[in-house]
Design an enzyme around this catalytic site. Structure first.
Site, short mmCIF file in Angstrom:
data_model
loop_
_atom_site.label_atom_id
_atom_site.label_comp_id
_atom_site.label_asym_id
_atom_site.label_seq_id
_atom_site.Cartn_x
_atom_site.Cartn_y
_atom_site.Cartn_z
N GLN A 119 0.81 -1.20 0.00
CA GLN A 119 0.00 0.00 0.00
C GLN A 119 0.85 1.27 0.00
OE1 GLN A 119 -2.63 -0.41 3.37
NE2 GLN A 119 -3.59 -2.27 2.57
N HIS A 183 -1.13 0.21 5.65
CA HIS A 183 -1.72 1.17 6.58
C HIS A 183 -0.83 2.37 6.85
CE1 HIS A 183 -4.92 -1.76 8.42
NE2 HIS A 183 -4.81 -1.87 7.10
N GLU A 279 -15.32 3.40 9.06
CA GLU A 279 -15.86 4.44 9.93
C GLU A 279 -15.78 5.83 9.30
OE1 GLU A 279 -14.62 2.48 14.27
OE2 GLU A 279 -13.91 4.49 13.70
N TYR A 289 -10.63 7.43 19.19
CA TYR A 289 -11.62 6.86 18.29
C TYR A 289 -11.68 5.33 18.33
CZ TYR A 289 -12.58 11.57 16.97
OH TYR A 289 -12.95 12.89 17.03
#
Length: 409
Positions: A119, A183, A279, A289
């Site tokens: 990624q 990520h 989310e 969060y």
């Protein structure tokens, strides 16, 4: 020059609903939710009504989508220049100018080396709020390092001819180096306060998950810095022992989208969950969060998320979540003349879901959801609004496309 395609119309979408007040394009309607698949975790219940599977809405206008350019290699970020050209990042490490007519330029010189695997690579790009005067751009990327990599943000001046970056400076780099390829987060936005907000992922692997709750790391955080990379002294964790002062919020998994809400100036992010649990979050300083102690969905391999519940003391609930996931990319809020009924709506790129999400938000709650560009059948990576109010997206493919969504004439 790169290949391009002019006015290659992909589809015309005709969507109807009962006529709305003030001749707007759409209105909340008592339609069934757009998501019809069963939830990955049917035993979980939302914390409040409308937190997931909001009523469906439909756009009344006839829409047409046109492939304006192709041949882009896994494009990631999209930014509009004042002259109507687009800056587009390609994940392998190239930055290009694309004209509104679809001409794709040669790679812009001066981009730093990137760790382009998994990624990682060259990721988001935005303009300085004072670009017209300083020609500064800001971009994020997976920075190669001894022993691994980490998310970094640089700024540079775009040369007058648009062919090179000048005076490249790294203004932020994640403190931790990790040998992984997932990520990075990496979405960028300037708030109305002039501060730069940066989303950072927690690096995915289970040993790294606790980093999202550790204020001594940058992983799993929203970062807030000044435009020159210095730390604002009103950041919530400045002066706290063991905390990094750049951190603004924490408990994030992999937020790849961020946008500033028109009118309110509020900061919103969108982040990837596991299997279920994508989310939409409203960002307030110092908030937790939840990840990985509070989350919706299940593990990729199946089964409950180890150590997590849907709620946990001291954590903030998402404004909205998806189960199954949409796998979100970038996001923006619509402002434009072409679709008056979309004013203030959130537009979210869907990667795994291969569609563009439109969310109606009222009083910080989602009251309607629509799926657009389903006919593209492509991973939609980022979304932006053009000067005439048309919506532009890029697709995450080896033959990536720049696509314009507009009202059919």
């Amino acid at each position: 020059m790169r290949p391009f395609a002019l006015a290659a119309t992909v589809s015309i979408l005709v969507m109807t609903a009962a006529c709305g007040a003030n001749s707007q394009d759409s209105e909340p309607a008592s339609l069934a939710p757009v998501e019809t698949r069963p939830a990955n975790n049917p035993d979980q219940t939302p914390a409040f009504e409308g937190q997931t599977r909001a009523p469906g809405v439909r756009t009344e206008a006839r829409l047409t989508s046109t492939v304006v350019a192709n041949g882009l290699v896994n494009p990631w970020g999209l930014a509009l220049l004042p002259d109507g050209h687009w800056l587009v990042t390609e994940k392998p490490g190239r930055l290009r100018l694309v004209t509104a007519q679809g001409q794709v330029g040669e790679p812009i010189a001066g981009v730093p080396a990137v760790d382009a695997k998994g990624q990682g690579g060259l990721l988001d790009v935005i303009l300085s709020p004072s670009f017209a005067q300083d020609r500064l751009i800001y971009f994020s990327y997976a920075q190669p390092r001894q022993g691994g990599n980490g998310t970094a943000v640089s700024r540079a001046r775009l040369s007058d001819d648009g062919k090179a970056l000048e005076n490249v400076q790294t203004i932020f780099a994640v403190a931790q180096t990790y040998d992984g390829d997932k990520h990075y987060g990496s979405a960028l936005a300037f708030g109305p306060d002039g501060k730069l907000y940066i989303t950072i992922g927690e690096r995915s692997d289970k040993p790294r998950r606790p980093d999202a709750q550790d204020l001594g790391t940058h992983h799993g955080k929203v970062i807030r810095i000044n435009a020159d990379g210095t730390v604002p002294q009103d950041n919530p964790f400045v002066g706290r022992e063991g905390a990094l002062p750049h951190n603004f919020t924490y408990g994030h998994r992999n937020p790849q989208g961020i946008a500033i809400q028109p009118g309110t100036g509020a900061v919103w992010t969108i982040e990837h969950g596991t299997r279920g649990g994508d989310e939409l979050n409203l960002i307030y300083p110092g908030n937790n969060y939840g990840w990985p102690v509070a989350a919706y969905g299940i593990e990729y391999a199946g089964g409950v998320i180890e150590g997590a519940a849907t709620t946990a003391e001291g954590t903030v609930q998402p404004v909205y979540y998806w189960d199954p996931v949409i796998a979100p990319g970038g996001m923006t809020f619509y402002q434009g003349e072409m679709f008056p009924g979309w004013q203030g709506n959130a537009l979210i790129a869907g990667l795994g879901s291969k569609h563009l999400v439109r969310l109606l938000i009222e009083n910080d709650r989602v009251v309607g959801e629509e799926r657009l560009l389903t006919g593209l059948n492509a991973r939609i990576r980022d979304v932006a609004v053009g000067p005439d109010g048309a919506v532009w997206v890029i697709t995450d493919e080896e033959d990536g496309k720049l696509v314009r969504l507009a009202r059919a004439s």
